[in-house]
Structure formats: C-alpha cells, structure tokens
Design a protein around this motif. Structure first.
Motif, mmCIF file in Angstrom:
data_model
loop_
_atom_site.group_PDB
_atom_site.id
_atom_site.type_symbol
_atom_site.label_atom_id
_atom_site.label_comp_id
_atom_site.label_asym_id
_atom_site.label_seq_id
_atom_site.Cartn_x
_atom_site.Cartn_y
_atom_site.Cartn_z
ATOM 1 N N ALA A 80 0.847 -1.194 0.000
ATOM 2 C CA ALA A 80 0.000 0.000 0.000
ATOM 3 C C ALA A 80 0.880 1.241 0.000
ATOM 4 N N LYS A 81 0.417 2.264 -0.702
ATOM 5 C CA LYS A 81 1.184 3.491 -0.892
ATOM 6 C C LYS A 81 0.342 4.696 -0.461
ATOM 7 N N PRO A 82 0.926 5.892 -0.484
ATOM 8 C CA PRO A 82 0.162 7.080 -0.101
ATOM 9 C C PRO A 82 -1.143 7.205 -0.890
ATOM 10 N N GLY A 83 -2.203 7.519 -0.162
ATOM 11 C CA GLY A 83 -3.534 7.624 -0.753
ATOM 12 C C GLY A 83 -4.373 6.375 -0.530
ATOM 13 N N ASP A 84 -3.723 5.242 -0.267
ATOM 14 C CA ASP A 84 -4.471 4.003 -0.028
ATOM 15 C C ASP A 84 -5.071 4.011 1.371
ATOM 16 N N ILE A 85 -6.216 3.348 1.501
ATOM 17 C CA ILE A 85 -6.791 3.142 2.830
ATOM 18 C C ILE A 85 -6.699 1.661 3.147
ATOM 19 N N LEU A 86 -6.564 1.379 4.435
ATOM 20 C CA LEU A 86 -6.398 0.005 4.902
ATOM 21 C C LEU A 86 -7.420 -0.298 5.984
ATOM 22 N N GLY A 87 -7.870 -1.521 6.003
ATOM 23 C CA GLY A 87 -8.772 -1.979 7.051
ATOM 24 C C GLY A 87 -10.243 -1.840 6.729
ATOM 25 N N CYS A 103 4.992 -1.252 8.366
ATOM 26 C CA CYS A 103 5.636 -0.145 7.643
ATOM 27 C C CYS A 103 6.965 -0.600 7.051
ATOM 28 N N LEU A 104 7.140 -0.371 5.763
ATOM 29 C CA LEU A 104 8.410 -0.675 5.100
ATOM 30 C C LEU A 104 9.368 0.499 5.182
ATOM 31 N N GLU A 105 8.863 1.653 5.564
ATOM 32 C CA GLU A 105 9.669 2.851 5.739
ATOM 33 C C GLU A 105 8.950 3.753 6.734
ATOM 34 N N ASP A 106 9.638 4.770 7.227
ATOM 35 C CA ASP A 106 8.980 5.713 8.115
ATOM 36 C C ASP A 106 7.735 6.237 7.414
ATOM 37 N N SER A 107 6.623 6.292 8.144
ATOM 38 C CA SER A 107 5.334 6.591 7.522
ATOM 39 C C SER A 107 4.493 7.528 8.380
ATOM 40 N N ARG A 108 3.633 8.273 7.700
ATOM 41 C CA ARG A 108 2.632 9.105 8.360
ATOM 42 C C ARG A 108 1.276 8.497 7.994
ATOM 43 N N ILE A 109 0.562 8.038 9.015
ATOM 44 C CA ILE A 109 -0.691 7.328 8.802
ATOM 45 C C ILE A 109 -1.804 8.024 9.592
ATOM 46 N N CYS A 110 -2.924 8.230 8.933
ATOM 47 C CA CYS A 110 -4.091 8.809 9.597
ATOM 48 C C CYS A 110 -5.066 7.681 9.930
ATOM 49 N N PHE A 111 -5.682 7.775 11.097
ATOM 50 C CA PHE A 111 -6.663 6.776 11.527
ATOM 51 C C PHE A 111 -7.986 7.473 11.788
ATOM 52 N N THR A 112 -9.069 6.911 11.255
ATOM 53 C CA THR A 112 -10.410 7.459 11.451
ATOM 54 C C THR A 112 -11.317 6.352 11.971
ATOM 55 N N GLU A 113 -12.023 6.642 13.049
ATOM 56 C CA GLU A 113 -12.889 5.653 13.682
ATOM 57 C C GLU A 113 -14.087 5.286 12.804
ATOM 58 N N LYS A 114 -14.596 4.100 13.066
ATOM 59 C CA LYS A 114 -15.706 3.523 12.321
ATOM 60 C C LYS A 114 -16.912 4.458 12.249
ATOM 61 N N LYS A 115 -17.311 5.054 13.374
ATOM 62 C CA LYS A 115 -18.526 5.882 13.385
ATOM 63 C C LYS A 115 -18.378 7.089 12.467
ATOM 64 N N LEU A 164 4.009 -4.687 -11.991
ATOM 65 C CA LEU A 164 3.069 -4.160 -10.998
ATOM 66 C C LEU A 164 3.761 -3.161 -10.075
ATOM 67 N N LEU A 165 4.953 -3.504 -9.603
ATOM 68 C CA LEU A 165 5.694 -2.593 -8.736
ATOM 69 C C LEU A 165 6.075 -1.314 -9.478
ATOM 70 N N ILE A 176 15.555 7.506 -16.491
ATOM 71 C CA ILE A 176 15.547 6.072 -16.161
ATOM 72 C C ILE A 176 14.382 5.801 -15.222
ATOM 73 N N ARG A 177 13.648 4.745 -15.480
ATOM 74 C CA ARG A 177 12.522 4.360 -14.626
ATOM 75 C C ARG A 177 13.054 3.445 -13.529
ATOM 76 N N ARG A 178 12.798 3.811 -12.270
ATOM 77 C CA ARG A 178 13.251 3.021 -11.122
ATOM 78 C C ARG A 178 12.083 2.717 -10.205
ATOM 79 N N ILE A 179 12.143 1.561 -9.617
ATOM 80 C CA ILE A 179 11.165 1.195 -8.601
ATOM 81 C C ILE A 179 11.770 1.593 -7.270
ATOM 82 N N ASN A 180 11.212 2.615 -6.671
ATOM 83 C CA ASN A 180 11.758 3.178 -5.430
ATOM 84 C C ASN A 180 11.137 2.460 -4.233
ATOM 85 N N LEU A 181 11.581 1.224 -4.034
ATOM 86 C CA LEU A 181 11.047 0.397 -2.963
ATOM 87 C C LEU A 181 12.099 -0.631 -2.608
#
Length: 188
Positions: A80-87, A103-115, A164-165, A176-181
């Motif tokens: 999953a990458k920026p913009g994706d939602i999980l759960g 997390c595969l790298e340092d990440s900033r993640i937002c969490f929003t409750e179900k309600k 896909l990557l 040059i096209r690189r997969i930055n992962l």
C-alpha cells in the motif's frame, strides 16, 4: 518527518485517495476526527486476526500487508502506498483483519474511527461508490493473482510483479525508470 496533522484538504495524497470525492466541508470534518501518527520502519499498524475499529489512510510511506502461515512464514498479499486506505474490508464486513500491516519505511498514517467513516458514507454516497470501486479493483486483482499462481511459471510471475511494482512505485529519475522500494529477496 515531523509530526503534523495535515488537513485532508491539503494532503499530498488526497488525489489518490477514496476521499478525493468529498467536498471541503466533509474533508474538514474528516480532518477534525482523524488522528495522525508517525510510524517507524518495521512498526506494525495492525495484526492479522484483530478486529478493526476504523480505517487507516496512508499520507506518507509504504505498508506491506502480509499473511503468516502456521509455520511462521510471511506471504505478502499487497503493498500500500500514499492515498491508499487500509482496514476497510474488515471494517465493513465486521471481520478480523485478514493480514498484518507493517511499515516498510517511516510513515505518516491517519486513523479514522468507524462511526466517522459510516457518517461520512451516509452523508456522501459518492464516497460509498469510491470504496465499492476500490473493493472491486482489489477483488479483480486477487482473482488474477490466484489464476497467475496456478498457471504461470516463476519467471512469468516475477515479470508480472516487476511490472506491478513499476506501475505503483516506479519513478522517473534522469530518464531512467526506477522502482523506489526496498524489498528483500524473500519479500519478492
């Protein structure tokens, strides 16, 4: 990466998110209700088998979702990458998480409750359509992967993974096209 609670209206990954369909007022409501956390590489967002309480939206970073066998072997089911939602699949089906998110790298993640998510969907039917579209795409991807595992050689599966990557994580650098992962051989 400094801890900052970026407004959803000004989030760099908004255009890649299911929340892109929301107007400024709904995005302000989402911004007020969410919690933004910073995660270090290797930290776990959620564990396979636990129940969800909301959804995670990736603002920055890359998350691997993996299943663990009885022998302890990990199989990556999605990146999953920026913009994706999980759960959200688990949340809407009232089932436990189907995979672990790390997390595969340092990440900033937002969490929003179900309600809050349910309220936004009720008030913004276009959000429901965005989520249905995302679920449908992921179902199609899973079906194609299952077919590929059964009928493609290891070489063909590796080539498909690289494509896909490249589509999801590829960047142009000096022509040059690189997969930055960074993935280990085992993860690949």
């Amino acid at each position: 990466m400094k801890k900052k609670n970026v407004s959803c209206n000004h989030c760099d990954s908004r255009s890649d998110s299911v929340f892109k369909c929301l107007d400024h007022e709904a995005l302000d409501e989402l911004s007020e209700a969410k919690r933004t956390n910073l995660y270090k590489k290797g930290q776990i967002l959620f564990y396979e088998g636990n129940m969800p309480y909301g959804v995670f939206c990736i603002s920055e970073g890359v998350i691997k979702l993996y299943k663990t066998s009885l022998e302890g072997k990990q199989t990556i089911v999605r990146m999953a990458k920026p913009g994706d939602i999980l759960g959200y699949r688990s949340l809407f089906s009232s089932q436990s998480y189907n995979a672990t998110g790390e997390c595969l790298e340092d990440s900033r993640i937002c969490f929003t409750e179900k309600k809050v998510i349910y309220k936004l969907i009720t008030e913004n039917p276009e959000l429901a359509l965005e989520i249905i579209s995302k679920l449908s795409l992921q179902l199609g991807f899973a079906e194609n992967m299952a077919h590929g595992m059964a009928y493609r050689s290891a070489r063909e599966r590796l080539a498909e993974l690289i494509l896909l990557l490249n589509e999801s994580f590829g960047e142009d650098a000096n022509g040059i096209r690189r997969i930055n992962l960074k993935l280990t051989r085992e993860e690949i």
